[in-house]
Design an enzyme around this catalytic site. Structure first.
Site, PDB file in Angstrom:
ATOM      1  N   ARG A 146      -7.469  -0.539   1.159  1.00  0.00           N
ATOM      2  CA  ARG A 146      -7.784  -1.660   0.449  1.00  0.00           C
ATOM      3  C   ARG A 146      -8.382  -1.531  -1.020  1.00  0.00           C
ATOM      4  NH1 ARG A 146     -12.289  -1.861   5.178  1.00  0.00           N
ATOM      5  NH2 ARG A 146     -10.809  -0.953   6.266  1.00  0.00           N
ATOM      6  N   GLU A 197      -9.155   3.835   2.184  1.00  0.00           N
ATOM      7  CA  GLU A 197      -8.642   3.757   0.823  1.00  0.00           C
ATOM      8  C   GLU A 197      -7.705   2.735   0.366  1.00  0.00           C
ATOM      9  OE1 GLU A 197      -5.449   5.096   2.570  1.00  0.00           O
ATOM     10  OE2 GLU A 197      -7.752   5.425   2.941  1.00  0.00           O
ATOM     11  N   ASP A 224      -2.381  10.826   3.139  1.00  0.00           N
ATOM     12  CA  ASP A 224      -3.980  10.317   3.373  1.00  0.00           C
ATOM     13  C   ASP A 224      -4.449  11.039   4.346  1.00  0.00           C
ATOM     14  OD1 ASP A 224      -6.268   8.975   3.478  1.00  0.00           O
ATOM     15  OD2 ASP A 224      -5.672   7.519   4.996  1.00  0.00           O
ATOM     16  N   LYS A 249     -10.401  12.941   7.845  1.00  0.00           N
ATOM     17  CA  LYS A 249      -9.790  12.664   8.971  1.00  0.00           C
ATOM     18  C   LYS A 249     -10.101  14.057   9.987  1.00  0.00           C
ATOM     19  CE  LYS A 249      -6.374   9.233   7.453  1.00  0.00           C
ATOM     20  NZ  LYS A 249      -6.632   8.143   8.063  1.00  0.00           N
ATOM     21  N   ASP A 291       1.614   6.639   5.468  1.00  0.00           N
ATOM     22  CA  ASP A 291       0.712   5.666   5.040  1.00  0.00           C
ATOM     23  C   ASP A 291       1.339   4.879   3.743  1.00  0.00           C
ATOM     24  OD1 ASP A 291      -1.539   4.525   5.389  1.00  0.00           O
ATOM     25  OD2 ASP A 291      -2.982   5.792   4.220  1.00  0.00           O
ATOM     26  N   ASP A 315     -12.020   7.031   3.471  1.00  0.00           N
ATOM     27  CA  ASP A 315     -10.707   6.875   4.201  1.00  0.00           C
ATOM     28  C   ASP A 315     -10.400   5.449   4.232  1.00  0.00           C
ATOM     29  OD1 ASP A 315      -8.701   7.798   5.704  1.00  0.00           O
ATOM     30  OD2 ASP A 315      -9.786   7.602   7.797  1.00  0.00           O
ATOM     31  N   LYS A 347       0.768  -1.176   0.020  1.00  0.00           N
ATOM     32  CA  LYS A 347      -0.141  -0.200   0.054  1.00  0.00           C
ATOM     33  C   LYS A 347       1.009   1.209  -0.086  1.00  0.00           C
ATOM     34  CE  LYS A 347      -3.121   2.699   3.034  1.00  0.00           C
ATOM     35  NZ  LYS A 347      -3.861   2.770   4.355  1.00  0.00           N
TER      36      LYS A 347
END
Length: 510
Positions: free
Chosen positions: A358, A356, A277, A284, A295, A354, A272
């Site tokens: 996956r 994201e 993010d 967030k 991230d 959020d 990933k």
């Protein structure tokens, strides 16, 4: 990076800024560990008593400095705690050695040379001490150039330890040399992963990350392919495109392929790579954005592992997939309620932008599956739920095969990376049913880390062994440094992936 040498020299006559010795925590107080006999003798066998007077106990990570005995060419002895004294005839735990070496290396910032007289009974011990030194001496100074002279003048701008001589090593022994060379290769790439995680997101967007990967691939003979927005659109990578839709910096999918002519097994590592993010439209809350440059730690780990495999010449084919995007809110961003058509053809209803990671992983997992490797491992800072479950130093392992999950767990523990096997409860899958699409990107709140694993499993090709590492906790250390772990990016999972590749090359991967 700190230079490493193996030395057969005796500690008293070695020219260095410091001699590092090990101290164990015994039942009756601190005890001097093997490797420091010459130093203890110079204190008339009273070194343990002297250390106890200085309040040293031998606890793990404890560092005590004292003047060297008369006749030593080094002015200082640095005693570092190894933790509990091992049982009779048992050696010190590899991770205890690694952490002690790292703590000493950190304490010796600014020194030109240090001699490490830690317990080294065999080549493997030399390897873990070397690894600890190189990881512990890490420093990220790329953005401190203007303040360097001022810091040095104040005495707090110390450079990392320049050179480490490992005493008790055998410079001409092939096994010792191989252990040191392995440690150097893996530590250098792991530290590069740390650099990537620590780099501010205004300088590390998906395109910049891809450029770093391309440069490294060229240097180490790795085949590289980069899919930009146009290629991703043509290929139908709806997950990666959907996550990157709100950013001015376009997404990328980077494929790194290391091949060995002697390989009998093939592995795919998927990372990933959300270079920043914000949460997207599902923004967030304040206080949760400041560290989100980390991230992309999963992609950094995958990148470092593939390059390490190439540098070590492992007899296994390893392909790395870096799913890179920046998750930002804007007029073009994916909205909650949107449906994305993934690379696999499945549709996903986005209930939370959020969630994201996956989505980008799903496309990369399916792409990796098309090459039918013997196993796939994905690595991701995926869920806060995993941090709630396992804390900030342990990552979770999920898999579609219990034996493979156990093998990856053993590789992690052997490498010094705390991990824990986690289940994939089938009853949680129903929570991701969507009235609109094939699946939703959110399910039940409780067990959210396991729900994310179940989502990813949907995008692994049939019959392919797969494991998922959720490194959300240990990937970024917000507290103070400890052992060989610095503040900031840690490089978590690099060593696990390299060890898995080594086991696959040796035909020993379960």
């Amino acid at each position: 990076m700190t230079a490493l040498t193996l030395s057969t020299a005796a500690a008293p006559g070695l020219r260095a800024d410091a001699i590092v010795i090990g101290v164990a925590k015994g039942a009756g107080g601190p005890s001097v560990a093997p490797g420091a006999e010459a130093v203890d003798k110079a204190y008339d066998g009273r070194l343990a008593a002297v250390l106890e007077t200085l309040s040293a106990s031998g606890s793990e990570g404890e560092v005590t400095k004292l003047p060297a005995p008369a006749g030593f060419k080094a002015p200082v002895v640095v005693a570092v705690g190894l933790g509990a004294e091992p049982e009779k005839d048992a050696g010190f735990d590899a991770e205890a050695l690694r952490r002690a070496a790292g703590a000493a290396a950190r304490a010796l910032a600014g020194a030109k040379k240090a001699a490490f007289a830690l317990p080294v009974a065999e080549a493997a011990d030399a390897g873990v001490v070397a690894e600890g030194v190189l990881l512990g001496a890490y420093s990220f100074d790329a953005y401190k150039e203007s303040a360097k002279e001022t810091k040095a003048a104040k005495g707090n701008g110390k450079a990392p330890l320049a050179e480490a001589a490992l005493l008790g090593g055998k410079p001409r022994d092939k096994a010792y040399k191989a252990a040191i060379e392995r440690a150097a290769a893996v530590a250098e790439e792991l530290n590069r992963a740390r650099d990537l995680v620590n780099t501010p997101p205004n300088d590390l967007n998906p395109e910049a990350f891809a450029a770093v990967a391309q440069a490294a691939a060229k240097e180490h003979g790795i085949k590289v392919q980069v899919l930009d927005e146009k290629a991703l659109t043509k290929g139908g990578y709806g997950g990666i495109l959907g996550v990157g839709a709100g950013s001015a910096s376009g997404p990328r999918l980077v494929k790194l392929s290391y091949t060995s002519p002697k390989a009998k097994k093939s592995l795919a590592f998927v990372g990933k790579g959300i270079t920043y993010d914000s949460g997207g439209i599902s923004l967030k809350p304040a206080g949760h954005n400041e560290t989100m440059k980390c991230d992309m730690a999963g992609a950094a780990a995958v990148f470092a592992a593939v390059v390490s495999a190439a540098r070590l010449g492992l007899e296994v084919n390893v392909t790395g997939w870096l799913a890179l995007a920046e998750n930002m809110p804007s007029g073009s961003a994916t909205r909650p309620g949107d449906v994305l058509r993934m690379y696999s053809g499945k549709t996903v209803e986005v209930l939370n932008t959020d969630a994201e990671g996956r989505l980008v992983l799903a496309d990369a997992l399916w792409a990796a599956s098309q090459e039918k490797p013997d196993a796939i491992i994905d690595v991701a800072t995926l869920t806060g739920a995993m941090m709630l479950a396992l804390g900030s130093r342990t990552y979770g392992i999920m898999a579609n095969d219990d034996a493979f999950r156990s093998a990856v767990h053993e590789a992690a523990e052997e490498s010094g990376e705390p991990a824990w096997p986690m289940p994939l409860p089938e009853h949680l899958r129903k929570g991701m049913d969507s009235p609109t699409a094939d699946i939703a990107n959110m399910g039940e709140r409780m067990g959210g880390g396991l729900v994310a694993g179940l989502f990813l499993r949907e995008f692994v090709g049939e019959g392919i062994t797969w494991a998922h590492l959720d490194i959300a906790g240990p990937a970024f250390n917000e507290g103070g440094p400890f052992g060989y772990t610095p503040k900031g990016g840690t490089g978590t999972a690099v060593r696990t992936l390299v060890r898995v590749a080594e086991l696959a090359a040796a035909g020993e991967l379960g």
